[in-house]
Design a protein around this motif. Structure first.
Motif, PDB file in Angstrom:
ATOM      1  N   ALA A   8      46.570  34.257 -82.116  1.00 62.37           N
ATOM      2  CA  ALA A   8      45.688  33.496 -83.004  1.00 62.37           C
ATOM      3  C   ALA A   8      46.147  32.049 -83.052  1.00 62.37           C
ATOM      4  CB  ALA A   8      45.706  34.109 -84.400  1.00 62.37           C
ATOM      5  N   ILE A   9      45.259  31.147 -82.635  1.00 60.38           N
ATOM      6  CA  ILE A   9      45.571  29.722 -82.526  1.00 60.38           C
ATOM      7  C   ILE A   9      44.847  28.957 -83.630  1.00 60.38           C
ATOM      8  CG2 ILE A   9      45.241  27.677 -81.082  1.00 60.38           C
ATOM      9  CD1 ILE A   9      47.396  29.460 -80.037  1.00 60.38           C
ATOM     10  N   ASP A  10      45.571  28.065 -84.305  1.00 62.44           N
ATOM     11  CA  ASP A  10      44.929  27.154 -85.248  1.00 62.44           C
ATOM     12  C   ASP A  10      45.540  25.768 -85.046  1.00 62.44           C
ATOM     13  OD1 ASP A  10      47.410  27.183 -86.452  1.00 62.44           O
ATOM     14  OD2 ASP A  10      46.789  28.366 -88.194  1.00 62.44           O
ATOM     15  N   GLY A  11      45.328  24.888 -85.987  1.00 60.96           N
ATOM     16  CA  GLY A  11      45.815  23.525 -85.813  1.00 60.96           C
ATOM     17  C   GLY A  11      47.187  23.284 -86.393  1.00 60.96           C
ATOM     18  N   SER A  12      47.932  24.349 -86.662  1.00 66.74           N
ATOM     19  CA  SER A  12      49.210  24.171 -87.334  1.00 66.74           C
ATOM     20  C   SER A  12      50.315  23.806 -86.351  1.00 66.74           C
ATOM     21  CB  SER A  12      49.598  25.460 -88.066  1.00 66.74           C
ATOM     22  OG  SER A  12      50.102  26.418 -87.148  1.00 66.74           O
ATOM     23  N   THR A  34      44.976  36.786 -74.342  1.00 65.46           N
ATOM     24  CA  THR A  34      43.782  36.150 -74.893  1.00 65.46           C
ATOM     25  C   THR A  34      44.163  35.298 -76.097  1.00 65.46           C
ATOM     26  OG1 THR A  34      42.306  37.943 -74.189  1.00 65.46           O
ATOM     27  CG2 THR A  34      41.526  36.532 -75.960  1.00 65.46           C
ATOM     28  N   PHE A  35      43.724  34.040 -76.078  1.00 68.90           N
ATOM     29  CA  PHE A  35      43.887  33.164 -77.237  1.00 68.90           C
ATOM     30  C   PHE A  35      42.592  33.188 -78.043  1.00 68.90           C
ATOM     31  CE2 PHE A  35      46.910  31.224 -74.206  1.00 68.90           C
ATOM     32  CZ  PHE A  35      48.051  31.279 -74.992  1.00 68.90           C
ATOM     33  N   VAL A  36      42.729  33.324 -79.348  1.00 74.21           N
ATOM     34  CA  VAL A  36      41.571  33.401 -80.236  1.00 74.21           C
ATOM     35  C   VAL A  36      41.644  32.285 -81.271  1.00 74.21           C
ATOM     36  CG1 VAL A  36      40.362  34.787 -81.967  1.00 74.21           C
ATOM     37  CG2 VAL A  36      41.369  35.897 -79.969  1.00 74.21           C
ATOM     38  N   HIS A  37      40.521  31.580 -81.418  1.00 74.93           N
ATOM     39  CA  HIS A  37      40.401  30.625 -82.525  1.00 74.93           C
ATOM     40  C   HIS A  37      39.195  31.040 -83.358  1.00 74.93           C
ATOM     41  CE1 HIS A  37      38.877  26.796 -84.364  1.00 74.93           C
ATOM     42  NE2 HIS A  37      40.127  26.819 -84.793  1.00 74.93           N
ATOM     43  N   VAL A  38      39.423  31.182 -84.656  1.00 73.83           N
ATOM     44  CA  VAL A  38      38.361  31.622 -85.563  1.00 73.83           C
ATOM     45  C   VAL A  38      37.863  30.427 -86.364  1.00 73.83           C
ATOM     46  CG1 VAL A  38      37.723  33.169 -87.447  1.00 73.83           C
ATOM     47  CG2 VAL A  38      39.367  33.927 -85.711  1.00 73.83           C
ATOM     48  N   VAL A  39      36.567  30.156 -86.259  1.00 71.34           N
ATOM     49  CA  VAL A  39      35.937  29.083 -87.020  1.00 71.34           C
ATOM     50  C   VAL A  39      35.305  29.694 -88.256  1.00 71.34           C
ATOM     51  CG1 VAL A  39      34.221  27.231 -87.003  1.00 71.34           C
ATOM     52  CG2 VAL A  39      35.445  27.822 -84.894  1.00 71.34           C
ATOM     53  N   ASP A  40      35.817  29.304 -89.412  1.00 67.76           N
ATOM     54  CA  ASP A  40      35.297  29.827 -90.678  1.00 67.76           C
ATOM     55  C   ASP A  40      34.237  28.867 -91.194  1.00 67.76           C
ATOM     56  OD1 ASP A  40      34.745  30.895 -93.114  1.00 67.76           O
ATOM     57  OD2 ASP A  40      36.833  31.039 -93.787  1.00 67.76           O
ATOM     58  N   ASN A  41      32.976  29.261 -91.054  1.00 69.12           N
ATOM     59  CA  ASN A  41      31.874  28.414 -91.508  1.00 69.12           C
ATOM     60  C   ASN A  41      31.388  28.786 -92.903  1.00 69.12           C
ATOM     61  OD1 ASN A  41      31.721  26.861 -89.138  1.00 69.12           O
ATOM     62  ND2 ASN A  41      30.539  28.455 -88.114  1.00 69.12           N
ATOM     63  N   LYS A  76      30.588  21.617 -86.643  1.00 72.37           N
ATOM     64  CA  LYS A  76      30.573  21.197 -85.246  1.00 72.37           C
ATOM     65  C   LYS A  76      31.917  20.613 -84.845  1.00 72.37           C
ATOM     66  CE  LYS A  76      27.977  18.322 -81.981  1.00 72.37           C
ATOM     67  NZ  LYS A  76      26.842  17.373 -81.831  1.00 72.37           N
ATOM     68  N   VAL A  77      32.496  19.784 -85.726  1.00 70.24           N
ATOM     69  CA  VAL A  77      33.814  19.199 -85.458  1.00 70.24           C
ATOM     70  C   VAL A  77      34.864  20.297 -85.364  1.00 70.24           C
ATOM     71  CG1 VAL A  77      35.648  17.773 -86.443  1.00 70.24           C
ATOM     72  CG2 VAL A  77      33.288  16.953 -86.451  1.00 70.24           C
ATOM     73  N   GLN A  81      37.220  20.948 -82.188  1.00 71.92           N
ATOM     74  CA  GLN A  81      38.680  20.941 -82.312  1.00 71.92           C
ATOM     75  C   GLN A  81      39.259  22.261 -81.824  1.00 71.92           C
ATOM     76  OE1 GLN A  81      39.216  20.047 -86.490  1.00 71.92           O
ATOM     77  NE2 GLN A  81      39.643  17.899 -86.063  1.00 71.92           N
ATOM     78  N   GLY A  82      38.600  23.352 -82.177  1.00 71.74           N
ATOM     79  CA  GLY A  82      39.061  24.669 -81.742  1.00 71.74           C
ATOM     80  C   GLY A  82      39.028  24.813 -80.235  1.00 71.74           C
ATOM     81  N   ARG A  83      37.966  24.293 -79.611  1.00 72.48           N
ATOM     82  CA  ARG A  83      37.879  24.379 -78.150  1.00 72.48           C
ATOM     83  C   ARG A  83      39.010  23.596 -77.494  1.00 72.48           C
ATOM     84  NH1 ARG A  83      32.130  24.706 -78.945  1.00 72.48           N
ATOM     85  NH2 ARG A  83      31.941  22.437 -79.105  1.00 72.48           N
ATOM     86  N   LEU A  84      39.318  22.413 -78.051  1.00 70.09           N
ATOM     87  CA  LEU A  84      40.407  21.613 -77.498  1.00 70.09           C
ATOM     88  C   LEU A  84      41.744  22.341 -77.653  1.00 70.09           C
ATOM     89  CD1 LEU A  84      39.365  18.069 -78.797  1.00 70.09           C
ATOM     90  CD2 LEU A  84      39.244  18.917 -76.432  1.00 70.09           C
TER      91      LEU A  84
END
Length: 285
Positions: A8-12, A34-41, A76-77, A81-84
């Motif tokens: 699990a990848i985030d911006g930390s 597998t790297f996973v980024h979860v976008v909480d909308n 969207k941002v 950011q998650g894709r990067l």
């Protein structure tokens, strides 16, 4: 795809450690990564109770529309950011020697998304804390606490900086599920060539001595260098002292029965053991 190492990848600030430990685990287990980024909308809706009385006719509607547009822009941002971050994680894993890491970006809340994915996992790798780590240096994030409680797969909680494990310690209480944990440790490719330490926190009794000998024999028969100890004292303090003495660089714990060690992991609050650990902790389920 099943039987993956999932990270699990985030911006930390823990993301680099997550990448490197996940790559190490993927290579050791010969398992896909597998790297996973979860976008909480699920943004909190703006409180509107005080808007209508304080705004001119039509202003409230315009404000709500603008807030909605801001939420869309923020989402969207966050996705970009998650894709990067995922691209950077993939590149780092390839540098570490992983052949074809996969990236996935999903919408939802972190815990529920990981629980939905757990059938695909062999191991979940997470940072000790998430994006708010700088705001709460001594607190294990509530998301991670819930992940530990709700997941049924092994979880590797990692610090910021990778160090290849050379000495692993397992807290052992002699229970049936604890013995299963020793057997998992003995046969896991993750620990090939790694010295294994078994620690029982309790009194020096014939029963504890027998349990320790069983654990050490199980590990040695699987070609591990193994040693152990029985020590009286508080669980957290005793394990911490042993870790320092033996230069332990990875701790293995299990959610055992109703033992003191289980209360460490799934008690009413996340434990000081996990909060204060400077080394990776592998939680066996």
């Amino acid at each position: 795809m099943t039987d993956q190492v999932m990270a699990a990848i985030d911006g930390s600030q823990f993301s680099e450690g997550v990448c490197d430990y996940a790559a190490w685990a993927s290579l050791a287990l010969a398992a896909p990564l597998t790297f996973v980024h979860v976008v909480d909308n699920h943004s909190q809706p703006p409180a509107d109770t005080n808007l209508s009385g304080n705004l001119r006719f039509g202003a409230r509607e315009r404000l709500m529309k603008e807030l909605s547009e801001l939420d869309e822009q923020r989402a969207k941002v966050n996705r970009e950011q998650g894709r990067l971050m995922l691209d950077a994680a993939k590149a780092r894993a390839i540098e570490d020697g992983v052949t074809a890491p996969v990236t996935r970006q999903l919408n939802g809340t972190l815990v529920e998304t990981l629980v939905e994915l757990e059938k695909e996992m062999r191991l979940l790798v997470v940072g000790k804390r998430g994006e708010t780590a700088h705001q709460a240096s001594g607190h294990l994030g509530s998301n991670l606490e819930r992940v530990v409680r709700e997941m049924h797969r092994p979880i590797l909680m990692v610090p910021q900086t990778f160090k290849r494990p050379e000495n692993v310690m397992m807290a052992f209480d002699g229970s049936k599920t604890a013995r299963k944990g020793v057997e998992m440790l003995a046969k896991s490719p993750l620990f090939n060539g790694v010295a294994c330490h078994i620690v029982i926190v309790g009194a020096e009794t014939a029963e504890n001595r027998s349990q320790l000998e069983w654990a050490l024999t199980t590990l040695r028969e699987a070609d591990h260098a193994a040693e152990g100890a029985i020590r009286a004292g508080e669980v957290e303090t005793t394990l911490g002292e042993y870790q320092q003495e033996k230069a332990i660089d990875l701790m293995v714990m299990g959610a055992y029965g109703h033992s003191r060690i289980r209360h460490l992991l799934v008690g009413s609050t996340t434990t000081a053991m996990l909060r204060n650990s400077k080394i990776p902790v592998l939680i066996l389920r």
